[in-house]
Scaffold this active site. Sequence first.
Site, PDB file in Angstrom:
ATOM      1  CB  VAL A  86      -0.965   0.034   1.207  1.00  0.00           C
ATOM      2  CG1 VAL A  86      -2.020  -1.044   1.085  1.00  0.00           C
ATOM      3  CG2 VAL A  86      -0.203  -0.073   2.531  1.00  0.00           C
ATOM      4  CE1 TYR A  92      -3.855   0.144  14.606  1.00  0.00           C
ATOM      5  CE2 TYR A  92      -5.007   0.392  16.692  1.00  0.00           C
ATOM      6  CZ  TYR A  92      -4.949  -0.121  15.410  1.00  0.00           C
ATOM      7  OH  TYR A  92      -5.971  -0.907  14.948  1.00  0.00           O
ATOM      8  CG  ASN A 127      -8.826  -4.333   6.597  1.00  0.00           C
ATOM      9  OD1 ASN A 127      -9.162  -4.118   7.748  1.00  0.00           O
ATOM     10  ND2 ASN A 127      -8.222  -5.461   6.225  1.00  0.00           N
TER      11      ASN A 127
END
Length: 270
Positions: free
Chosen positions: A59, A150, A85
Amino acid sequence: MDFKDKVIWITGASSGIGAALAREWAGRGAHLVLSGRDEARLGEVAAGCGETLILPFDVRDDAALADATAKAIGWKEGVDFAVANAGVSQRSRALKTEMQVYRDIIDIDLTAQIAFSQSLIGHMAERGSGGLAFISSIAGKVGVPMRTAYCAAKFGLAGYADALRGELSQNGVGVHVIYPGSIATDVSRNALTGSGEKRGRSDKVIDEGIKPDKAAKTMVDAIAAGTREIIVAEGMEEGMGEMRRTPDALFDQVAAMVASGYMERMEADG
């Protein structure tokens, strides 16, 4: 939304939530485009999902993304729905986390997901239809210790998606943000430590979490119902997510701003 014969592109589709979503949508008659880095594992998922197109790529590779986008759109003359995702989690104290770990997680979980979306929104807006779903996290609603990078990425992803929803509200393109809690996947094993290594072990709360197929059904049902903010969690995690849920009235207010010419006025003001 009826997904029969719709083309749905899922990144991070080789395992976990991505693979479960593929199985759920396949059961509803969708045509699937499956992406991830592991072509062999994508093939295993595809084997149980009917007609699929496998497009393996990283990605973070812009050239590979552009090539994959052209192939996904050309496969059946369009992409009807896309799920951003792909991602990686973290298990490390901020005081013991190298800056490169922040860069890597934000690159994968935020910047690359934005790039994936940007590659498709022009196509969808031109068609006047389509939808996007972004997999955030309860850690994208509530700051969770040991996940500072995160959380930063997942909060950022939700902000991008919410702003994008407003911009696309007059173009027939829906935007959904999904906030999973603990889902029984390998997310903890694959999480990065403070040095950037894979953690290699799971958490009890993850192992005892919602089964991926159950979570996927909840997600797809909510997307079909047009729910813009989708919380998929149980117990305390569900409570935390609901406490931070954005009221639908606020989403509607933003869409009304766009409908009234807000963006045009902003552009005119320079």
